[in-house]
Enzyme design. Sequence first.
Site, PDB file in Angstrom:
ATOM      1  N   SER A 195       0.828  -1.219   0.000  1.00  0.00           N
ATOM      2  CA  SER A 195       0.000   0.000   0.000  1.00  0.00           C
ATOM      3  C   SER A 195       0.855   1.260   0.000  1.00  0.00           C
ATOM      4  O   SER A 195       0.392   2.326  -0.412  1.00  0.00           O
ATOM      5  CB  SER A 195      -0.882   0.043   1.242  1.00  0.00           C
ATOM      6  OG  SER A 195      -2.029  -0.692   1.051  1.00  0.00           O
ATOM      7  N   PRO A 228      -1.094  -2.477   8.196  1.00  0.00           N
ATOM      8  CA  PRO A 228       0.141  -2.602   8.985  1.00  0.00           C
ATOM      9  C   PRO A 228       1.082  -1.401   8.906  1.00  0.00           C
ATOM     10  O   PRO A 228       2.082  -1.368   9.600  1.00  0.00           O
ATOM     11  CB  PRO A 228       0.811  -3.829   8.362  1.00  0.00           C
ATOM     12  CG  PRO A 228       0.329  -3.846   6.945  1.00  0.00           C
ATOM     13  CD  PRO A 228      -1.076  -3.301   6.970  1.00  0.00           C
ATOM     14  N   GLY A 230       1.835   0.883   5.750  1.00  0.00           N
ATOM     15  CA  GLY A 230       2.479   1.359   4.513  1.00  0.00           C
ATOM     16  C   GLY A 230       2.348   2.872   4.329  1.00  0.00           C
ATOM     17  O   GLY A 230       3.309   3.549   3.960  1.00  0.00           O
ATOM     18  N   ASP A 246      -5.757   2.608  14.332  1.00  0.00           N
ATOM     19  CA  ASP A 246      -6.209   1.284  13.847  1.00  0.00           C
ATOM     20  C   ASP A 246      -6.226   0.338  15.039  1.00  0.00           C
ATOM     21  O   ASP A 246      -5.312   0.364  15.870  1.00  0.00           O
ATOM     22  CB  ASP A 246      -5.243   0.746  12.772  1.00  0.00           C
ATOM     23  CG  ASP A 246      -5.887  -0.314  11.879  1.00  0.00           C
ATOM     24  OD1 ASP A 246      -6.451  -1.286  12.425  1.00  0.00           O
ATOM     25  OD2 ASP A 246      -5.821  -0.166  10.650  1.00  0.00           O
ATOM     26  N   ASP A 266     -11.620   3.547  16.966  1.00  0.00           N
ATOM     27  CA  ASP A 266     -12.442   3.537  15.759  1.00  0.00           C
ATOM     28  C   ASP A 266     -12.151   4.815  14.973  1.00  0.00           C
ATOM     29  O   ASP A 266     -12.478   5.921  15.416  1.00  0.00           O
ATOM     30  CB  ASP A 266     -13.923   3.476  16.164  1.00  0.00           C
ATOM     31  CG  ASP A 266     -14.837   3.465  14.944  1.00  0.00           C
ATOM     32  OD1 ASP A 266     -14.332   3.610  13.809  1.00  0.00           O
ATOM     33  OD2 ASP A 266     -16.051   3.287  15.130  1.00  0.00           O
ATOM     34  N   LYS A 311     -13.386   2.558  -1.555  1.00  0.00           N
ATOM     35  CA  LYS A 311     -13.513   1.199  -2.092  1.00  0.00           C
ATOM     36  C   LYS A 311     -14.800   1.141  -2.910  1.00  0.00           C
ATOM     37  O   LYS A 311     -15.860   1.587  -2.442  1.00  0.00           O
ATOM     38  CB  LYS A 311     -13.563   0.166  -0.962  1.00  0.00           C
ATOM     39  CG  LYS A 311     -12.525   0.384   0.126  1.00  0.00           C
ATOM     40  CD  LYS A 311     -11.100   0.179  -0.348  1.00  0.00           C
ATOM     41  CE  LYS A 311     -10.107   0.632   0.711  1.00  0.00           C
ATOM     42  NZ  LYS A 311      -8.710   0.632   0.258  1.00  0.00           N
TER      43      LYS A 311
HETATM   44  C1  LIG Z   1      -6.526  -1.575   3.582  1.00  0.00           C
HETATM   45  S1  LIG Z   1      -6.004  -1.681   5.234  1.00  0.00           S
HETATM   46  C2  LIG Z   1      -4.948  -0.313   5.395  1.00  0.00           C
HETATM   47  C3  LIG Z   1      -3.574  -0.515   4.832  1.00  0.00           C
HETATM   48  C4  LIG Z   1      -2.652   0.626   5.159  1.00  0.00           C
HETATM   49  N1  LIG Z   1      -3.032   1.852   4.469  1.00  0.00           N
HETATM   50  C5  LIG Z   1      -1.219   0.328   4.843  1.00  0.00           C
HETATM   51  O1  LIG Z   1      -0.631   1.073   4.059  1.00  0.00           O
HETATM   52  O2  LIG Z   1      -0.660  -0.626   5.378  1.00  0.00           O
HETATM   53  C6  LIG Z   1      -7.421  -1.182   6.090  1.00  0.00           C
HETATM   54  C7  LIG Z   1      -7.225  -1.052   7.598  1.00  0.00           C
HETATM   55  O3  LIG Z   1      -8.354  -0.351   8.095  1.00  0.00           O
HETATM   56  C8  LIG Z   1      -8.595  -0.810   9.410  1.00  0.00           C
HETATM   57  N2  LIG Z   1      -9.959  -0.417   9.783  1.00  0.00           N
HETATM   58  C9  LIG Z   1     -11.146  -0.866   9.330  1.00  0.00           C
HETATM   59  N3  LIG Z   1     -12.161  -0.225   9.920  1.00  0.00           N
HETATM   60  C10 LIG Z   1     -11.585   0.671  10.765  1.00  0.00           C
HETATM   61  C11 LIG Z   1     -12.097   1.642  11.665  1.00  0.00           C
HETATM   62  N4  LIG Z   1     -13.414   1.864  11.786  1.00  0.00           N
HETATM   63  N5  LIG Z   1     -11.209   2.396  12.366  1.00  0.00           N
HETATM   64  C12 LIG Z   1      -9.877   2.208  12.231  1.00  0.00           C
HETATM   65  N6  LIG Z   1      -9.345   1.302  11.399  1.00  0.00           N
HETATM   66  C13 LIG Z   1     -10.184   0.551  10.682  1.00  0.00           C
HETATM   67  C14 LIG Z   1      -8.337  -2.290   9.327  1.00  0.00           C
HETATM   68  O4  LIG Z   1      -8.006  -2.785  10.621  1.00  0.00           O
HETATM   69  C15 LIG Z   1      -7.154  -2.362   8.347  1.00  0.00           C
HETATM   70  O5  LIG Z   1      -5.947  -2.430   9.051  1.00  0.00           O
END
Ligand SMILES: C[S@@+](CC[C@H](N)C(=O)[O-])C[C@H]1O[C@@H](n2cnc3c(N)ncnc32)[C@H](O)[C@@H]1O
Length: 361
Positions: A195, A228, A230, A246, A266, A311
Amino acid sequence: MTAIALALCRAGFEAEAAADLAAIARTARASIEVDPTRGAAFVVARLPRHDRAAWRRAVTVRPPVFLRSHFTGSGPHLIAVGASTRPDRIAPLVAALAALAASPEHAAPWLAPWIEFADTNEGKALSTLARALDGRLASALRERGLVAGAAARRPHVFLVDGTTSYVGTSEAGTGSTWPLGIPRFALPRAAPSRSALKLAEAITVFLGDRTDALLHMGQAAVDLGAAPGGWTWQLVARGLQVTAVDNGALAPALARDPNVEHVRADGLKWRPRRPVDWLVCDIVEQPVRIASLVADWIATGTARNAIFNLKLPMKRRHDEVERCAALIRDRLDAAGIDATVAFRHLYHDREEVSGCVLRRR
Ligand SMILES: C[S@@+](CC[C@H](N)C(=O)[O-])C[C@H]1O[C@@H](n2cnc3c(N)ncnc32)[C@H](O)[C@@H]1O
């Protein structure tokens, strides 16, 4: 020969690319005939009646979202003439481009040509031919005085296959940043996820030559949906202090970084105590919810600028992006905030688009 607009896109997004071209045509009051082929990764639109200056203005006023690279020009041209074992493709390409250069809308001098093909298995099979033609075509155009060092327009050749092509020009500034619209970024070893490349591409595309002025050392950023890490890694690498929100875990090295604060919360509800320079958000949620969230952060002054991902699993992806763009613009207008709102389906985006809000003042 009828004028055409040709656009490259991700395979499967041809209907969205066609909708982008139709929207440009509406703004430019041009007539357009387009019948996209699903999976082709490119769209050809016939423009029986159009004014190139109006088309160019329309691209600036209403930048396309799903087009990786696009140009207007002519075609299809038969480009493999002579002995079938070693056909001369340069002469017919130069002739087609020289004919374009004779019209004021495409007038040379041009930048070096880009030879492009579709981002599909069939398209990639043309990469060797494209490389073989590249230098020879540039020299031939330079000899004719069509290519010079500094210019405002770029000539394109799109190879449909080994015998057919379209040619045209794009304007520097409204065309693509890279041939085929594909950046060649290497993933640094230390990056916690692929990412990281998505945010790197978004920064290049949306901020361009203003990157250093807009995003720099000493700024504060919030990364919602950070794990994680990125995106957080990308911002820290540029000298920003990042609050990574997160419930999931960050990569261990990033979690130890003194410039990163990990908040388990959240991201749809959490807010910082002090305003920040940048909000980035990669949470997987309904697009309208993310658009509302971003609009709220900017409208309330919680963040100055934002880069985020929407998305798009639904069918009407083009309409959904328009809906989210309108939602953000309406909210910022109501708050009296002067900002640009842009969306692009980046090379590193899959079933999603990237968005960017930049405050002007
Ligand atoms: C696509 S991943 C993100 C990847 C990240 N941008 C990276 O570069 O590694 C989506 C993340 O959103 C988190 N997530 C989903 N709903 C969330 C919420 N309501 N609040 C915070 N994090 C959330 C998930 O735990 C997941 O780690």
